[in-house]
Design an enzyme around this catalytic site. Structure first.
Site, PDB file in Angstrom:
ATOM      1  N   CYS A  67      16.435   1.012   2.459  1.00 57.66           N
ATOM      2  CA  CYS A  67      15.532   0.675   3.460  1.00 57.66           C
ATOM      3  C   CYS A  67      15.840   1.547   4.621  1.00 57.66           C
ATOM      4  CB  CYS A  67      15.557  -0.793   3.718  1.00 57.66           C
ATOM      5  SG  CYS A  67      14.514  -1.310   5.045  1.00 57.66           S
ATOM      6  N   HIS A  94       9.375  -5.764  -1.080  1.00 58.34           N
ATOM      7  CA  HIS A  94      10.319  -5.176  -0.310  1.00 58.34           C
ATOM      8  C   HIS A  94       9.581  -5.284   0.992  1.00 58.34           C
ATOM      9  CE1 HIS A  94      13.433  -2.526   1.356  1.00 58.34           C
ATOM     10  NE2 HIS A  94      12.586  -2.333   2.134  1.00 58.34           N
ATOM     11  N   GLU A  95       8.421  -4.534   0.965  1.00 57.08           N
ATOM     12  CA  GLU A  95       7.721  -4.148   2.126  1.00 57.08           C
ATOM     13  C   GLU A  95       7.207  -5.297   2.858  1.00 57.08           C
ATOM     14  OE1 GLU A  95       8.205  -1.405   3.655  1.00 57.08           O
ATOM     15  OE2 GLU A  95       9.004  -0.483   1.896  1.00 57.08           O
ATOM     16  N   HIS A 109       9.279  -7.412   5.104  1.00 52.03           N
ATOM     17  CA  HIS A 109       9.517  -7.067   6.309  1.00 52.03           C
ATOM     18  C   HIS A 109       8.568  -7.778   7.422  1.00 52.03           C
ATOM     19  CE1 HIS A 109      12.459  -3.875   6.467  1.00 52.03           C
ATOM     20  NE2 HIS A 109      11.600  -3.161   5.315  1.00 52.03           N
TER      21      HIS A 109
END
Ligand code: NI
Length: 198
Positions: free
Chosen positions: A112, A154-155, A158
């Site tokens: 990341c 994953h994105e 955020h």
């Protein structure tokens, strides 16, 4: 256009719930997206979420390089034969939402831009459906598995204040990327569901 500073783990902007965008077509949304694209291009990652550039809004950009859009496990029935893997073009998502498909999870390596120099093996759902708005306010939907599903999870994490180490269940598989890459074969490569042995 500007290359933006990337927030690193520990900065509070990475740990809050990002705000929904009311009007995806607003010029300030396009402006931040342009800067995010430039920043991602400069930083050399495959995805970026707005909180990573200190903008606590629900915007994600990502692409999947050719050759990485297949299933993570060696063998898996793709949706279709000859599902040759051309990757996924740069995708700009406003207010993305993920629906998990099935219970299956896989473990694989992630890195990341907000956790520079590190990598870790993270369990993720193997298959998802996701939906988002374009900059024109149009709603789009896709299904994904493998690395593609992993990258989207994953994105989108955020946007909810979650960094990948917070998803890990074995911190012995977290380390400096150069060390991990040098020693990857020494670590038992994560493979939670051994399919039928050859
Ligand atoms: Ni990230």
């Amino acid at each position: 256009m500007a290359i933006l500073k990337i927030a690193r783990m520990g900065h509070p902007v990475l740990h809050r719930i990002a705000d929904e965008i009311d009007d995806p077509a607003a010029p300030e949304v396009s402006a931040i997206v342009r800067d995010m694209i430039e920043t991602l291009d400069d930083a050399g990652g495959i995805g970026l979420a707005a909180p990573q550039v200190h903008v606590p809004k629900r915007i994600v950009i990502f692409f999947i390089p050719a050759g990485r859009d297949g299933p993570e496990a060696e063998e898996d029935e793709g949706d279709e034969e000859g599902d040759e893997d051309r990757g996924i073009d740069l995708t700009i998502m406003i207010n993305p939402k993920i629906q998990l498909l099935g219970q299956e999870t896989t473990l694989d390596w992630e890195a990341c831009l907000s956790v520079p120099g590190m990598m870790g093996a993270v369990p993720r759902h193997a298959a998802i459906r996701y939906r988002w708005q374009t900059l024109d306010g149009e709603t789009m939907e896709r299904q994904a598995d493998g690395f593609h599903a992993r990258a989207v999870q994953h994105e989108c994490d955020h946007l909810d204040g979650i960094l990948y180490p917070m998803r890990m269940d074995d911190l012995s598989l977290f380390g400096f990327a150069d060390e991990v890459n040098r020693n990857k074969d020494l670590l038992a490569r994560p493979n939670p569901e051994p399919e039928d042995e050859p």
